[in-house]
Design an enzyme around this catalytic site. Sequence first.
Site, PDB file in Angstrom:
ATOM      1  N   ASP A   1       0.828  -1.200   0.000  1.00  0.00           N
ATOM      2  CA  ASP A   1       0.000   0.000   0.000  1.00  0.00           C
ATOM      3  C   ASP A   1       0.867   1.257   0.000  1.00  0.00           C
ATOM      4  O   ASP A   1       1.867   1.327   0.708  1.00  0.00           O
ATOM      5  CB  ASP A   1      -0.867  -0.022   1.271  1.00  0.00           C
ATOM      6  CG  ASP A   1      -1.797   1.165   1.355  1.00  0.00           C
ATOM      7  OD1 ASP A   1      -2.668   1.274   0.479  1.00  0.00           O
ATOM      8  OD2 ASP A   1      -1.646   1.980   2.278  1.00  0.00           O
TER       9      ASP A   1
ATOM     10  N   GLU B   1       1.528  -0.441  -5.046  1.00  0.00           N
ATOM     11  CA  GLU B   1       0.658   0.687  -5.422  1.00  0.00           C
ATOM     12  C   GLU B   1       1.593   1.846  -5.749  1.00  0.00           C
ATOM     13  O   GLU B   1       2.016   2.595  -4.880  1.00  0.00           O
ATOM     14  CB  GLU B   1      -0.276   1.064  -4.270  1.00  0.00           C
ATOM     15  CG  GLU B   1      -1.334   2.046  -4.740  1.00  0.00           C
ATOM     16  CD  GLU B   1      -2.067   2.761  -3.600  1.00  0.00           C
ATOM     17  OE1 GLU B   1      -3.139   3.314  -3.875  1.00  0.00           O
ATOM     18  OE2 GLU B   1      -1.573   2.782  -2.466  1.00  0.00           O
TER      19      GLU B   1
HETATM   20  C1  GLC Z   1      -4.039   3.332  -0.614  1.00  0.00           C
HETATM   21  C2  GLC Z   1      -5.287   2.505  -0.558  1.00  0.00           C
HETATM   22  C3  GLC Z   1      -6.415   3.387  -0.080  1.00  0.00           C
HETATM   23  C4  GLC Z   1      -6.073   3.898   1.299  1.00  0.00           C
HETATM   24  C5  GLC Z   1      -4.722   4.598   1.308  1.00  0.00           C
HETATM   25  C6  GLC Z   1      -4.212   4.825   2.684  1.00  0.00           C
HETATM   26  O1  GLC Z   1      -4.124   4.345  -1.541  1.00  0.00           O
HETATM   27  O2  GLC Z   1      -5.544   1.922  -1.795  1.00  0.00           O
HETATM   28  O3  GLC Z   1      -7.629   2.711  -0.072  1.00  0.00           O
HETATM   29  O4  GLC Z   1      -7.060   4.781   1.723  1.00  0.00           O
HETATM   30  O5  GLC Z   1      -3.738   3.833   0.650  1.00  0.00           O
HETATM   31  O6  GLC Z   1      -3.772   3.636   3.262  1.00  0.00           O
END
Ligand code: GLC
Length: 567
Positions: free
Chosen positions: A227, A288
């Site tokens: 993440d 991500e």
């Molecule tokens: C990422 C996740 C999202 C979350 C954020 C904070 O972007 O995909 O859903 O709110 O991280 O952890």
Amino acid sequence: MRIRKFALLLFLSISLSFSQAQQPRASEKHPWWQHAVFYEIYPRSFADSNNDGMGDINGITSKLDYLHALGIDAIWITPCFPSPQVDFGYDVSDYRDIAPEYGTLKDFDRLLAEAKKRNIRVLLDLVMNHTSDKHAWFVDSRSSRTAQHRDWYIWRDGRGPDQPPNNWESTFGGSAWQFDPTTNQYYYHFFYREQPDLNWRNPKVEEAMMDVARYWFKRGVAGFRLDAVTTLFEDPKLSDNPVTPGLNKFGDPNMEDKYNNRLPQVHDELRRLRKVADESGDRVLIGETGSDDVAKLSEFYGPNLDELQLPMNFFFTEVNKLSAPEFRKQIAEWDQNPKHGWPVWVLSNHDQVRHYNRYGDGDHNDAIAKLMATMLLTLRGSPIMYYGEEIGMENNDPKSRDQVKDPIGKLGWPKEKGRDGERTPMQWDDNANAGFSKETPWLPVPTSFKTHNVAAEEKDANSVLRFYESLLRLRHSNPALLDGEYIALNENDSNVLAYLRKLPGRAVLVALNMSGEKQSPSFDLSAQGLHAKTAATLLSSSSAQGQQNLSKVTLEPFGVFVGEVGK
Ligand code: GLC
């Protein structure tokens, strides 16, 4: 008509029996994750085994047969750890347990064992950038300036009375600094204030997080989706970010995230984590890692392909209209990324409006869903599906601010409605609450669940679900689709996105009509050393089967054709 339907059913059932024998394979040349189809599960919304209105781990286990029959090789479960659920799991208060509302570690072990029996790998979501403010580390950190964990987070004095240390903004609105009266300092949070950022310059943080990864690898998880991994580090001088014109959706000044995102040190940590993953066997790291800049994004593969195997790009999620030239451009850029990393493709996820809505025109939504599925599942690379896309699930956005559950929707209403709409319960059948739960679910299902649900679509040979099943079977069984080179075709065609997936001696042609008009493109493949005049239909949205003439491939509005081309 009846004969056509019969032919289609026959075709579907032939391909079913043909490829049920095909399991996700790893070859010497191709590690398993290059041939795998990943499927993202939002655990709160997937399947509710105890009828409390929320999904859970046993719910996921109960649907493994469904996922196996669909052709899924690996599931990625978004955070299912104990959490106050401010950000629905992305605020972790214990990295080594399962949230009690979702089950127990025992349930999770059973899920792993049952998934393994079906050749499905399980990935978890590792939140390394921040914890919950209720995590024991932060509770200790905020308790005094000399606390054992003080330096595990980022604490600074303000610039003056009521003035945060610098101008950085939280990506979820407002300042990224929160004043804490206990110790009269500010702490930093890139996301909600309940999600304080860890201080990755402290080696103890790094060690603790690597241990978390080892812990889950040892338990049997096949990898992680990482993440928000680009924001691990901040400029130690805390320089102000450059302000750019205008205001964002929260009414804050726009600014570049120059000093608190994509700092080079992130790459050192990813290499360390990759070592931990490699020491544990054939594990995969998905990141991500969104960026518009292909060169920067591709750096996440690592200088020697020693960081993430699958850094996600969000190119497709940013394209909000059906456009052959736009998709062609995005695909070419990523397919040819400077590091030659294995591509990964995403159309929808828990932070983006579902692509059923983004591309649907209101009249041909199912045809368009099939069209987009064909693109996603025939490109070179690993696709990541989002639960429910296979049944044409649509967004169900809150109608008013008081219905909103996701805090950014409350903060940014009405410009930002939050992400509830794309996180609604999976639609299993046409009973109340789409068969998800006997209890009122935590988010309401859209009315379209009556037609778009697993039970109904399993019975309908023309459904989006049956189409996905056929596509997935084809993908798993066709070597050119798995490993073939990507070659763009007819690059000046503004309506039809077409490409070849080519291996020595065999090739598959994919033609996708992204327009609402019938199209009849012609393909001359001699430049690719292919002199065949016809292609044998592998999958088509029209009733035409058998050999298709390459000088005129007829495509219905939003129609698709996938065919095997001989020499
Ligand atoms: C990422 C996740 C999202 C979350 C954020 C904070 O972007 O995909 O859903 O709110 O991280 O952890």
